[in-house]
Scaffold this motif. Sequence first.
Motif, PDB file in Angstrom:
ATOM      1  N   UNK A   1       8.301   0.372   7.490  1.00 43.73           N
ATOM      2  CA  UNK A   1       7.143   0.283   6.607  1.00 43.73           C
ATOM      3  C   UNK A   1       6.588   1.649   6.281  1.00 43.73           C
ATOM      4  N   UNK A   2       5.666   1.684   5.311  1.00 42.69           N
ATOM      5  CA  UNK A   2       5.037   2.951   4.947  1.00 42.69           C
ATOM      6  C   UNK A   2       4.225   3.472   6.124  1.00 42.69           C
TER       7      UNK A   2
ATOM      8  N   UNK B   1      -1.648   5.539 -10.912  1.00 43.18           N
ATOM      9  CA  UNK B   1      -1.039   4.719  -9.856  1.00 43.18           C
ATOM     10  C   UNK B   1      -0.216   3.594 -10.484  1.00 43.18           C
ATOM     11  N   UNK B   2      -0.791   2.943 -11.488  1.00 48.55           N
ATOM     12  CA  UNK B   2      -0.107   1.810 -12.130  1.00 48.55           C
ATOM     13  C   UNK B   2       1.127   2.267 -12.907  1.00 48.55           C
ATOM     14  N   UNK B   3       1.047   3.461 -13.514  1.00 51.48           N
ATOM     15  CA  UNK B   3       2.232   4.005 -14.176  1.00 51.48           C
ATOM     16  C   UNK B   3       3.341   4.221 -13.145  1.00 51.48           C
TER      17      UNK B   3
ATOM     18  N   UNK C   1      -2.176   2.416  -1.080  1.00 53.62           N
ATOM     19  CA  UNK C   1      -3.358   3.175  -1.507  1.00 53.62           C
ATOM     20  C   UNK C   1      -3.673   4.293  -0.521  1.00 53.62           C
ATOM     21  N   UNK C   2      -3.557   3.990   0.767  1.00 54.97           N
ATOM     22  CA  UNK C   2      -3.819   5.021   1.773  1.00 54.97           C
ATOM     23  C   UNK C   2      -2.789   6.137   1.698  1.00 54.97           C
ATOM     24  N   UNK C   3      -1.521   5.779   1.428  1.00 56.17           N
ATOM     25  CA  UNK C   3      -0.487   6.810   1.258  1.00 56.17           C
ATOM     26  C   UNK C   3      -0.834   7.716   0.083  1.00 56.17           C
ATOM     27  N   UNK C   4      -1.334   7.110  -1.003  1.00 59.15           N
ATOM     28  CA  UNK C   4      -1.727   7.903  -2.159  1.00 59.15           C
ATOM     29  C   UNK C   4      -2.857   8.863  -1.845  1.00 59.15           C
ATOM     30  N   UNK C   5      -3.827   8.401  -1.054  1.00 64.42           N
ATOM     31  CA  UNK C   5      -4.942   9.270  -0.670  1.00 64.42           C
ATOM     32  C   UNK C   5      -4.454  10.455   0.167  1.00 64.42           C
ATOM     33  N   UNK C   6      -3.507  10.190   1.061  1.00 64.83           N
ATOM     34  CA  UNK C   6      -2.992  11.267   1.906  1.00 64.83           C
ATOM     35  C   UNK C   6      -2.197  12.286   1.092  1.00 64.83           C
ATOM     36  N   UNK C   7      -1.356  11.801   0.175  1.00 59.69           N
ATOM     37  CA  UNK C   7      -0.597  12.723  -0.676  1.00 59.69           C
ATOM     38  C   UNK C   7      -1.548  13.580  -1.496  1.00 59.69           C
ATOM     39  N   UNK C   8      -2.583  12.959  -2.080  1.00 59.49           N
ATOM     40  CA  UNK C   8      -3.555  13.710  -2.873  1.00 59.49           C
ATOM     41  C   UNK C   8      -4.243  14.772  -2.025  1.00 59.49           C
ATOM     42  N   UNK C   9      -4.593  14.411  -0.798  1.00 62.32           N
ATOM     43  CA  UNK C   9      -5.244  15.371   0.099  1.00 62.32           C
ATOM     44  C   UNK C   9      -4.332  16.555   0.393  1.00 62.32           C
ATOM     45  N   UNK C  10      -3.063  16.284   0.664  1.00 67.78           N
ATOM     46  CA  UNK C  10      -2.131  17.365   0.990  1.00 67.78           C
ATOM     47  C   UNK C  10      -1.849  18.249  -0.224  1.00 67.78           C
ATOM     48  N   UNK C  11      -1.700  17.631  -1.382  1.00 70.07           N
ATOM     49  CA  UNK C  11      -1.462  18.419  -2.602  1.00 70.07           C
ATOM     50  C   UNK C  11      -2.680  19.274  -2.929  1.00 70.07           C
ATOM     51  N   UNK C  12      -3.863  18.695  -2.798  1.00 75.33           N
ATOM     52  CA  UNK C  12      -5.072  19.466  -3.101  1.00 75.33           C
ATOM     53  C   UNK C  12      -5.292  20.595  -2.106  1.00 75.33           C
TER      54      UNK C  12
ATOM     55  N   UNK D   1       2.788   5.807  -6.316  1.00 70.41           N
ATOM     56  CA  UNK D   1       3.315   4.494  -5.953  1.00 70.41           C
ATOM     57  C   UNK D   1       4.410   4.714  -4.919  1.00 70.41           C
ATOM     58  N   UNK D   2       4.473   3.849  -3.917  1.00 68.03           N
ATOM     59  CA  UNK D   2       5.482   3.976  -2.865  1.00 68.03           C
ATOM     60  C   UNK D   2       5.895   2.588  -2.413  1.00 68.03           C
ATOM     61  N   UNK D   3       7.126   2.489  -1.926  1.00 64.83           N
ATOM     62  CA  UNK D   3       7.656   1.196  -1.502  1.00 64.83           C
ATOM     63  C   UNK D   3       8.595   1.391  -0.335  1.00 64.83           C
ATOM     64  N   UNK D   4       8.511   0.459   0.632  1.00 64.58           N
ATOM     65  CA  UNK D   4       9.457   0.396   1.744  1.00 64.58           C
ATOM     66  C   UNK D   4      10.118  -0.971   1.696  1.00 64.58           C
ATOM     67  N   UNK D   5      11.456  -1.017   1.876  1.00 71.16           N
ATOM     68  CA  UNK D   5      12.160  -2.301   1.769  1.00 71.16           C
ATOM     69  C   UNK D   5      12.258  -3.049   3.094  1.00 71.16           C
TER      70      UNK D   5
END
Length: 329
Positions: free
Chosen positions: A273-274, A224-226, A195-206, A307-311
Motif C-alpha cells: 500500500x501507499x 490532483x484530478x488531472x 491525499x496525504x501522499x500528495x501533501x507530503x510530496x508538496x512539502x518536500x518539493x516546497x 495522484x498515486x496508486x498501489x496495486x
Amino acid sequence: MIRNSLWPFPEQARRWRAVGCMAMALLLLGIAPALAADPDNLPALREQALVAANADREEHGLEPLELAESLNRAAQAHARDMLARDYFAHDSPDGRTVQDRYREHGGPAGRVVAENLGQCIGCPAEIDAVRIEALQEGWMNSPGHRENLLTPELDQFGYGIAVAGDRLVAVQTFSGPGRSPGQAEGQPARPVSQDEAGELVLELVNAARAERGLPALAASGVLDDVGKAILPEPEAGSAMPADDLGTALPAEERERWVALFAISAGCGGCGAGLDAADADWFSRQWLESAQTGQALLSPDMTHLGLAAKADGSGGKTAVAVLGRMRTNR
C-alpha cells in the motif's frame, strides 16, 4: 548443500541484498543423471515444508507464509531441471532466473521473488518429514537463506523437491510485495492515503524550492484530478497517455491555466500500500532528475497536484501535475 537468491524487479535492485553462498555442487562427474522423479507424497511434503517455515517465522514474530501454486510449479520445475541437466544454481544453463520461472508459471508482475536451494547426495531414498526438517534446519543455519525465510515483506511460499539416483534437490521459493524503496530496513511502515501522499510530496518539493529562494507551490485539487485521469496502471510497461493534458481539465478550468506539465514514476516490489516513504522516494526521483527537477523547481509554476496508486501486490505509480495559473483573474 544450500544456496540462496533474491531477485527483485530492476527498479528496486539496489534495495535488496542477494547473499551468495560459496557452496559447491558435488556432482558425480562422468555419470549421466537419472531421470528426475517427483515424490509420490509431494503435496504432503509441501505442507510439511510450509509448517516448518512458518514455525521459524512465528518464532521471530512474523506473519505466516501461504502456499501459492505459481511458486510451487516454479520450484518443482527448477528442481527437475537441475537434476535432468546436472547443475545446481539459481540461473539455468540458458540464463533463466527465479523471476523468469515465477512469471512463466503464472506469477504476477510487481512482486519480489526469492529462492533457496538445497541438495543432498547419498541421502536415504525415502523423503519424509525428517528430511524436510533437516533441509529447513540447514537453511535457517545459513545467513542468506535465513534472511529469505525471515523477510517480513515476503508472504507466499512454494516448494519443489525431486530425486535422481542418490541425489536429492529441494527448492524453496517466496514472493511478496516488498517494501517502499524509501523505507529503511527495519523501519515500520506508515500507511498514508492518496491525499496525504500528495501533501507530503508538496512539502518536500516546497522545501527544495525554499532552499533556492523560490516561491512555494500551492496544492490544487483540480490538478490532483488531472493526475488521476492520466495515472498509468502499476503494471510494468504502462505509461501516461500522450494526449494533450488540457483535455483532462474540466471545460470551466481550461481558461484558468497557462501551462501544465506532468511527470510520473513507478516501481515494482515496493510494498502493498501507499506509504509515507513512497512520497519521499517519488519526490527524490523527480528532484534528482535533470528534466523533472527543472520543472519542479521552475519559478514559473504555481501549483502542484498528485495522484498515486498501489496495486496491493507491490506495484506503484505516481503522477505529479505542475501548473501555472493565470494571474489576471
